[in-house]
Structure formats: C-alpha cells, structure tokens
Design a protein around this motif. Sequence first.
Motif, mmCIF file in Angstrom:
data_model
loop_
_atom_site.group_PDB
_atom_site.id
_atom_site.type_symbol
_atom_site.label_atom_id
_atom_site.label_comp_id
_atom_site.label_asym_id
_atom_site.label_seq_id
_atom_site.Cartn_x
_atom_site.Cartn_y
_atom_site.Cartn_z
ATOM 1 N N ILE A 1 2.569 17.989 -3.355
ATOM 2 C CA ILE A 1 3.892 17.363 -3.677
ATOM 3 C C ILE A 1 3.858 16.009 -2.855
ATOM 4 O O ILE A 1 4.458 15.033 -3.540
ATOM 5 C CB ILE A 1 4.993 18.245 -2.827
ATOM 6 N N CYS A 2 2.992 15.655 -1.962
ATOM 7 C CA CYS A 2 3.029 14.342 -1.245
ATOM 8 C C CYS A 2 2.315 13.454 -2.213
ATOM 9 O O CYS A 2 2.521 12.255 -2.478
ATOM 10 C CB CYS A 2 2.159 14.378 0.292
ATOM 11 N N GLN A 3 1.252 13.993 -2.960
ATOM 12 C CA GLN A 3 0.553 13.015 -3.884
ATOM 13 C C GLN A 3 1.061 12.719 -5.168
ATOM 14 O O GLN A 3 1.036 11.626 -5.693
ATOM 15 C CB GLN A 3 -0.814 13.723 -4.107
ATOM 16 N N GLN A 4 1.826 13.570 -5.301
ATOM 17 C CA GLN A 4 2.694 13.416 -6.921
ATOM 18 C C GLN A 4 3.681 12.482 -6.413
ATOM 19 O O GLN A 4 3.803 11.565 -7.177
ATOM 20 C CB GLN A 4 3.163 15.016 -7.373
ATOM 21 N N PHE A 5 4.324 12.523 -5.335
ATOM 22 C CA PHE A 5 5.344 11.719 -4.682
ATOM 23 C C PHE A 5 4.940 10.373 -4.648
ATOM 24 O O PHE A 5 5.496 9.144 -5.025
ATOM 25 C CB PHE A 5 6.383 12.181 -3.830
ATOM 26 N N THR A 6 3.458 10.231 -4.142
ATOM 27 C CA THR A 6 2.765 8.984 -4.062
ATOM 28 C C THR A 6 3.007 8.121 -5.191
ATOM 29 O O THR A 6 3.178 6.968 -5.502
ATOM 30 C CB THR A 6 1.964 9.052 -3.161
ATOM 31 N N LYS A 7 2.376 9.027 -6.432
ATOM 32 C CA LYS A 7 2.383 8.341 -7.607
ATOM 33 C C LYS A 7 3.449 7.974 -8.255
ATOM 34 O O LYS A 7 3.688 6.880 -8.833
ATOM 35 C CB LYS A 7 1.573 9.383 -8.480
ATOM 36 N N GLU A 8 4.583 8.916 -8.083
ATOM 37 C CA GLU A 8 5.815 8.346 -8.610
ATOM 38 C C GLU A 8 6.319 6.870 -7.914
ATOM 39 O O GLU A 8 7.041 6.053 -8.314
ATOM 40 C CB GLU A 8 6.941 9.412 -8.392
ATOM 41 N N GLU B 1 0.776 -1.190 -0.119
ATOM 42 C CA GLU B 1 -0.169 0.079 -0.113
ATOM 43 C C GLU B 1 0.845 1.366 -0.041
ATOM 44 O O GLU B 1 1.753 1.319 0.822
ATOM 45 C CB GLU B 1 -0.939 0.047 1.173
ATOM 46 N N VAL B 2 0.607 2.204 -0.940
ATOM 47 C CA VAL B 2 1.150 3.495 -0.800
ATOM 48 C C VAL B 2 0.253 4.622 -0.205
ATOM 49 O O VAL B 2 -0.879 4.612 -0.834
ATOM 50 C CB VAL B 2 1.676 3.763 -2.001
ATOM 51 N N VAL B 3 0.597 5.300 0.557
ATOM 52 C CA VAL B 3 -0.309 6.296 1.110
ATOM 53 C C VAL B 3 0.253 7.762 1.243
ATOM 54 O O VAL B 3 1.317 7.884 1.772
ATOM 55 C CB VAL B 3 -0.996 5.933 2.686
ATOM 56 N N SER B 4 -0.498 8.669 0.764
ATOM 57 C CA SER B 4 -0.011 10.157 0.653
ATOM 58 C C SER B 4 -0.109 10.705 2.093
ATOM 59 O O SER B 4 -0.697 10.622 2.776
ATOM 60 C CB SER B 4 -0.609 10.926 -0.245
ATOM 61 N N GLY B 5 1.206 11.468 2.166
ATOM 62 C CA GLY B 5 1.342 12.088 3.568
ATOM 63 C C GLY B 5 0.464 13.522 3.477
ATOM 64 O O GLY B 5 -0.107 13.652 2.609
ATOM 65 N N ARG B 6 0.578 14.232 4.384
ATOM 66 C CA ARG B 6 0.039 15.591 4.519
ATOM 67 C C ARG B 6 0.936 16.950 4.702
ATOM 68 O O ARG B 6 1.704 16.925 5.780
ATOM 69 C CB ARG B 6 -1.011 15.554 5.418
ATOM 70 N N THR B 7 1.089 17.776 3.857
ATOM 71 C CA THR B 7 1.697 19.008 3.883
ATOM 72 C C THR B 7 0.570 19.984 3.454
ATOM 73 O O THR B 7 -0.285 19.828 3.068
ATOM 74 C CB THR B 7 3.085 18.902 3.490
#
Length: 446
Positions: free
Chosen positions: A193-200, A182-188
């Motif tokens: 940036i967190c959501q884009q990094f999660t996709k990568e 599972e990959v889960v986006s963090g929150r800033t």
Amino acid sequence: MLAGRWLRLCRRAVHSGSVRGGRWGTTLAGHSSRKCAIITVVPHGGAVASSRLCHSGLGDLYEDERVQRHLQQLTEEHRDLIVKLQQAYLSESDRKVLTRRHTELLPLANICGGIEQALKDHEEVVSLLHGSAGAKGEDEQLTQLLNEEEAQISAKILALREDLIKALVPADPLNSSNVLLEVVSGRTTGGDICQQFTKEMFDMYQGFACYKNWDFEVYNYTPAEYGGLHHAAVRIAGDNVYRHMKHEGGTHRVQRIPEMGLSSRMQRIHTGTMTVIILPQPVEFDVHIDPKDLRIDTFRSRGAGGQSVNTTDSAVRIVHLPTGVTVECQQTRSQLQNRDNAIRVLRARLYQSMLGKETKQRHMARKQQVGTRSQSDRIRTYNFSQDRVTDHRTGYVTRDIKEFMRGGEALDDLISDVFEQAERDALLEMVERCSSSSLTQPESAD
C-alpha cells in the motif's frame, strides 16, 4: 471638504439620474474579485461590518494587538528616520544606513498613509449620511450615492489593510528557487500500500507541475512490485516553485482498501505512509564539495528503462564521506550525465543541511509550544474510503480524492491555504520576536 464632496455627489446624482432613469442599487466596487471579505452597509448609520467568506486571510491580522504595536513601532521609527536624515552633520556611512532603512520602511509608510486618508474620507461620507437622514426626492438619490461611496471606501480600507499585512510578512529569499523533490515509500506489513501510494503521489506532483507549466526532470526512479514505487527524485523548475512546494515536505498518510498486491486479499482498510522531501535549489548557492570526500560507484540500472540502460554500468552512486549522504542517479544512458545529476542532488541535500542548522535554534522555542512541522511529522491524510483529504496543519478538508490526486486546481487550493497559514505564523513569530527584543533593550539616556 464636506461641501466639495457634497457638490461632487450632486453632479453625479444629476448625471446618474439621466442615465439610469432614477434606478439605484447598492454596489460594492471590486467585490466580485475579492473572495475574502464583503462589506455590509447599514443605511444612515455609518456602521460597516465585514464577514469572512473564505476560511482564512491575512487582513484580519490588522486588528491583532501585537501587530498593532509592531506597526506603531515601525511608524515611529519611520518618523524618527525622516528627522535624522534632515540633520546636516551626519557622516556619509551613517546616512547610507539610515537611507537604506528609510527605503525599507517607505512602502509600509505609504500604505499607512493611504489607510489614514481613506479613514478620513469614510468619516466625511458618514457625516454627510447623517445629515441626509430622512431625505426625500433628489436628496434620496444623493443618499444612495453616499451609501455606494461608503461601500467603496470601506472595501478600499480592507484591501489596504491586507496589503499592509502582506508587506509585513517576512520574505523568504528562497521562494523563487527551483526544487529537488523526493518521494520515499514508508514501511508497513507487506509494504504494497505504501509503494502504490508513493507512485500515486509521484503522479500527482507530476500533474501539478504540468498544471503550473513547470519542468519536471526525473533524476532517479526505483519501481516496486505491483506497479508501486520505492523512491524517486526529480527536479522541478519554473516560476516560484519553492514558494508553492516548500510546505509539501513531510509524512503523508493513506487509508484505503488496497486494489492490488498481497494486502488487497484481506479486503480491509489499511494504513500506510510515504514521505515527501522538498529541497530548494537556489540559482546562486555555494556548497563546496571536495572531490576527495566523494566515493563514486557505477552499477547497472535496476529498473525499467530499456535494454541498453540495463546492460551497461551507466547508473551512478555517490557517497559524501564526511556526512554519509548517499545519492543515486540511473535515469539516462550517459554515465557522465547521471554523475552530474547526482552531484546536483548532493549539493541540494548538503545545502538543506546547512540551512537547517542555521534555523534550528530560532525555531526551537516555537516548536515546543505549537509542535514541529518538520518532515518527520504526519502533515496530511488521504482517506480513499471516505473520499476525503485532510491537512492536519490547518484543518483544511477537500472531497473528490480522485480529482485531487490529478494534481490540478484542488491541490493548488490546498497548497494556497497552507501557505497563507504559514505566512500568518511567520508574521506573528516575527512580531513576538521584535516585541521581546525591544523589551530587553536598555532605555537610552536623556
């Protein structure tokens, strides 16, 4: 034995001289395939030094005093077992227990025997080298052959020591398991940036699965704005998936100037995080789930997936009421298939929870000393501005971050380094635990 070895080398010298025309070179058999050590032979002196060519290795633990004590205990135990098994009055049940333990220790005993024989061979060669010091002519060829044989024996000793240490490392019965990732986006602020990094990161692990020839089955995929990703759950199946992936779980940090979204307008370096969760899915594990403990809801898929997916109640949400664990699956058009996939994810999460409770007490003391490596800790930083990836558990640093994010050889090398360090830690922890238990055991009466 010295005379026999000398005679054999004399014959080799005659044959080699006719074939190679008297040209000699110092070679190390098997060196090209060994990346962790090289032997330096000091002519006539018999001294052999090893120089590390890679950043870590298990073979060097052979010299560790704690490991040596543990090996001595196992060797003595093996000798005692041989004596006990020769006794005629043993009951059948006792004999079975002793035989089982003897079988467990036999591979270690065989490797120790191989090391002992190789050390004797090395001592013979060194003695012959001392006797041939200052030789001329044909004896010079024999001396060169002795140097070559010494290098080969020394390489063999190093290889056997590394095999011995690997045999000591506690085996993880889950290593061959498939995994739920599972990959889960963090929150800033903004969160882009967190959501884009999660996709990568999702794409990186998909690339790694392709590199390893593993199956990559998407269970849930919740996209975000600007091409990002909130959450995804996938099943990865193949050879030893959990062995390679189990240390990827944790908080991954990114530092970069965002390329899109609201944060990109500021044109400064932002820091974001995302979490990777790795859950083993062993072939055989029994997690009983009472249907009465489940609340199953259906809803329409929220993400992209085609018109027929978004306009039917095919997505499934399952809540395990006793624990509050919630699972969603919305990747297929079949509500029944989504339900089955959600149940599999739920089983994996409940299994991981059970596994965590069993190991929590054992790891508590060590975590207080060296720090926890649980999934709530930052384990790695991806610094795009400096083109660098740093793993904080081992200090491993690699460049060319774009190549790394493709999930190929660069990621495989880092994973191997972390796995090797984890094996070292596991071995030392086991040795310390065995040493402590032996100290607390009362001495048997004579």
